[in-house]
Design an enzyme around this catalytic site. Structure first.
Site, PDB file in Angstrom:
ATOM      1  CB  CYS A  22      -0.940   0.027   1.197  1.00 45.02           C
ATOM      2  SG  CYS A  22      -0.203   0.674   2.706  1.00 45.02           S
ATOM      3  CB  CYS A  25       4.963   0.358   1.398  1.00 44.62           C
ATOM      4  SG  CYS A  25       3.909  -1.018   1.888  1.00 44.62           S
ATOM      5  CG  ASP A 435      11.274  33.460 -28.909  1.00 39.11           C
ATOM      6  OD1 ASP A 435      11.667  34.639 -28.956  1.00 39.11           O
ATOM      7  OD2 ASP A 435      11.734  32.551 -29.615  1.00 39.11           O
ATOM      8  CG  ASP A 634      12.747  28.211 -30.777  1.00 43.53           C
ATOM      9  OD1 ASP A 634      12.930  29.390 -30.403  1.00 43.53           O
ATOM     10  OD2 ASP A 634      12.909  27.833 -31.945  1.00 43.53           O
ATOM     11  CG  ASP A 638      13.686  31.772 -26.064  1.00 45.60           C
ATOM     12  OD1 ASP A 638      13.606  33.009 -26.006  1.00 45.60           O
ATOM     13  OD2 ASP A 638      13.460  31.117 -27.098  1.00 45.60           O
TER      14      ASP A 638
END
Length: 750
Positions: A22, A25, A435, A634, A638
């Site tokens: 369970c 644990c 951007d 990208d 950035d």
């Protein structure tokens, strides 16, 4: 690896853990692993029964520590075999179902017989013999169907830990012991207390094993996405060595090797196409259904499927460095992560078992002291029922199971969630910074238009421009050359080629002098661009870069190049604005171009001519205004802004450093995926809250009812067998609710 060797290097090890029954644990596993010298951090994923350990610890010592805490473990190396993993899950499911069946087949007739007075009464000679045999048979059933609970409970007790197994062992064990006492001392107990609970022990174990089996089956579905990703990795590859093609194991492929891919085959490693032409299905990696055309120079990624045609490619990334391996690693890291909403549940689960045992003892004493006759019988039943119903398994499962499903679902849709915290924060974004180049726009200049003057055709103007640009290294040259090639325009021989930085190029074609560049180049050569200045300004306002073509002393044409916006950028911006998100475009480009692109995309707020190092400052300023800021980019420039933002989105085709700085990677590069990620975030947080509310409500209501608070008013006591069924089904309910996330539609307009 010896401890000395282990101490010399940091590493990340994944352990498959057997015996986690369970979510309670998790704390025991973390404690055991953190006790090993050299362990820096531990992340336990109950959903797939694994742990990721970072540090410089000896794996054997970690396995020994887990063994002492009641768990078995094995190191998971490389790509696991999904078929083997599914087989193991199926074996565990079948074993649990057998245990449930044995306990049920024994317990149900015993329960019916006890209620219908089929059996001899306690205290008689026949009754003593009959119930003694029942006790021995019940013990055998408990050994087969519940032995693992008792073994784990004892192991945990030795190291000062407790979990669900502790509660089950105490509840069923005390029921069996009490029943044995009743057999021998029934004449010394009040008549209403002289009742055996052997059937309760058996049926509780039947319900709990059935619940665990159903949970195992449902949990297996949650990891189907990552198993599918693992299944994309082929086991063999066809390499070309010494002119001979041969099939070898995937782990034997080296960097720089040439590999052959035939129709219908999976691509083994990342690489670059050397020879041949084909279409490749990358849908499992990007979520994009359309096949991608591959020609010499194109990048191919491991796990994608070659549809038609055969080609050769050069291996550039192998093993754990492939894009597929990074995706699987990122998905697992996100699944292991704990959003803030989970921490309260984890804390409660870790202290819950001792509290429940205390409540059970208190319940026993209250009923024994104040309960109606037979007080001992009532005290025992209520105390046992509290132990059985109170397991915090559903509470501990509430968050990790939803996170696991959501991250897997996102990966299927081409949204790679790298950090679990982002899953909670994304849906709260109030301001999104975009951007321009490569994010709103395609990021690749293309020919926008050709204007011909002085009786020339557009093709003739384009042919002259392409002939001159053939010797240029300017970024816009590729767009002009590609357009000319698409029209099969033959390049003309250029002599006396000369490039003037920032202005353009000059050269002679068939003894005629040509100039190709901006207005400054024309003016420098005494050619007046004035008659075309208005047209040039209009084109610039449309986001295009106009270049003038002159023959001798006269302008004969204008060629424009632009970086067009992506086909779905305007739709994505509209969706986000409809969700109440403030959109800003931040770019280093000039105001005119920025305004033109923003207008096409439907963006009203722009920040132009922003230096790379200042983008992060823009993000910070908005955060100081109280905005929850998302950033999509990208490029390398950035990366600081992506890291500063509350949630950073990197375009999958972008720079590695941008991707590493981001919380979420959009594998397709479409801004529509931002809206989908936000929708998924909100649905996941709602799902987690539903799970937590259900689990808290269940334990909050279940424990008092089990303790007997309704008895004084309504005469209602909860049967221990019903408590066992309710406890088991609560976990199944949580897992089933989380699995609803697997079927949500993210690509509908929000």
């Amino acid at each position: 690896m010896s401890p000395e060797q282990a101490g010399n290097q940091q590493q990340e090890i994944r352990l498959s853990i057997l015996g986690m029954s369970c979510a309670g644990c998790i704390a025991a596993v973390e404690t055991a692993l953190n006790s090993v010298a050299g362990v820096a951090s531990v992340s336990v994923n109950f959903a797939d029964h694994s742990a990721t350990v970072t540090g410089a610890a000896d794996p054997e010592l970690m396995k020994q520590a887990l063994k002492a805490a009641g768990y078995d473990a094995a190191v998971m190396e490389g790509f696991e075999d999904p078929a083997e993993e599914e087989q193991q899950e199926e074996q565990r499911y079948q074993a649990l179902m057998r245990k449930a069946a044995v306990a049920g087949v024994f317990g149900v007739p015993l329960m019916l017989g006890a209620h219908l007075d089929w059996f001899p009464a306690m205290g008689t000679a026949a009754g003593t013999g009959f119930w003694t045999n029942v006790a021995l048979l019940t013990l055998a059933v408990m050994f087969y169907s519940g032995g693992h609970f008792f073994v784990n409970a004892v192991k945990l007790f030795r190291v000062g830990q407790a979990n669900m197994d502790t509660l089950i062992a105490l509840g069923t064990g005390s029921a069996w012991l009490y029943s044995c006492v009743v057999i021998d001392f029934s004449d010394k107990l009040p008549s209403l207390s002289a009742h055996a609970y052997f059937e309760a022990s058996a049926i509780i174990l039947a319900f709990i094993n059935l619940g665990n089996a159903l949970e195992t089956r449902a949990r297996g579905k949650t990891s189907s996405a990552i198993r599918a990703l693992i299944g994309l990795q082929p086991r063999t590859a066809r390499v070309v060595r010494d002119g001979e093609e041969q099939d070898i194991a995937i782990e034997l492929v080296g960097l720089g090797e040439t590999l052959r891919v035939r129709p219908g085959e999976k691509i083994a490693v990342d690489g670059v196409v050397l020879e041949g032409h084909s279409n490749v299905d990358e849908s499992m990696l990007t979520g994009e259904a359309m096949p991608v055309e591959k020609a010499p120079g194109a990048v191919v990624v491991a796990g994608s499927i070659n549809q038609q045609g055969s080609f050769l490619f050069n291996a550039t990334h192998i093993g754990r460095d492939t894009a597929l391996a990074h995706i699987i690693k990122s998905v697992r890291q996100a699944q292991n992560a704990k959003p803030a909403i989970a921490r309260l549940a984890d804390k409660i689960s870790s202290i819950f078992v001792p509290v429940v045992v205390g409540i059970s003892i208190f319940t026993f004493l209250v009923w024994l002291t104040f309960g109606p006759p037979p007080a001992l019988g009532y005290a025992f039943v209520t105390a046992m029922t509290v132990l059985v119903i109170a397991c915090p398994c559903a509470l501990g499962l509430a968050t990790p199971i939803s996170v696991m499903v959501a991250v897997g679902r996102a990966a299927q849709m081409g949204i790679l969630i790298r950090k679990g915290e982002a899953l909670q924060t994304t849906g709260k974004i109030s301001c999104l910074i975009l951007d321009k180049t490569g994010t709103v726009t395609v990021g690749k200049p293309t020919l926008a238009g050709v204007f011909a003057f002085n009786g020339l055709t557009e093709d003739r103007v384009l042919q002259h421009a392409a002939s001159l640009e053939a010797g240029s290294e300017h970024p816009l040259a590729a767009a002009i050359l590609a357009a000319a090639d698409a029209k099969a325009l033959k390049r003309e021989k250029v002599r006396k080629f000369h490039a003037q930085a920032g202005h353009g190029i000059t050269g002679r074609i068939a003894d005629r002098q040509y100039l190709f560049g901006n207005a400054a180049l024309m003016t420098e050569h005494d050619i007046d661009p004035g008659p075309y200045s208005q047209q040039i300004a209009q084109l610039a306002e449309q986001g295009q870069t106009p270049m003038l073509l002159a023959e001798e002393n006269a302008i004969i044409g204008i060629v424009t190049v632009s970086d067009p916006i992506k086909a779905d950028s305007a739709q994505a911006v509209r969706q986000l604005q409809n969700q109440g998100v403030r959109i800003l475009m931040v770019t280093g480009d000039n105001q005119i171009t920025a305004r033109a692109i923003a207008a096409q995309a439907g963006i009203t707020e722009i920040r132009a001519q922003i230096l790379p190092q200042d983008k992060a400052a823009v993000v910070k300023a908005l955060q100081e205004q109280g905005e929850i800021v998302g950033m999509v980019g990208d490029g390398i420039n950035d990366a600081p802004a992506l890291a500063q933002a509350d949630v950073g989105f990197a375009i999958g085709a972008g720079a590695d450093v941008a991707i590493e700085s981001a919380d979420i990677v959009l594998l397709q590069g479409s801004l529509l995926k931002v809206s989908e990620a936000m929708k998924l975030s909100r649905l996941t947080v709602t799902n987690i809250r539903q799970n937590l509310l259900g689990a808290f409500f269940y334990n909050t209501i279940g424990i008092p009812v089990a303790a007997g608070v309704l008895y004084p008013l309504f005469g209602i006591l909860l049967n221990p067998m019903l408590a066992g069924a309710a406890m088991a089904m609560s976990s199944v309910t949580v897992v089933s609710n989380a699995n609803r996330l697997r079927w949500i539609k993210l690509d509908e307009d929000a």
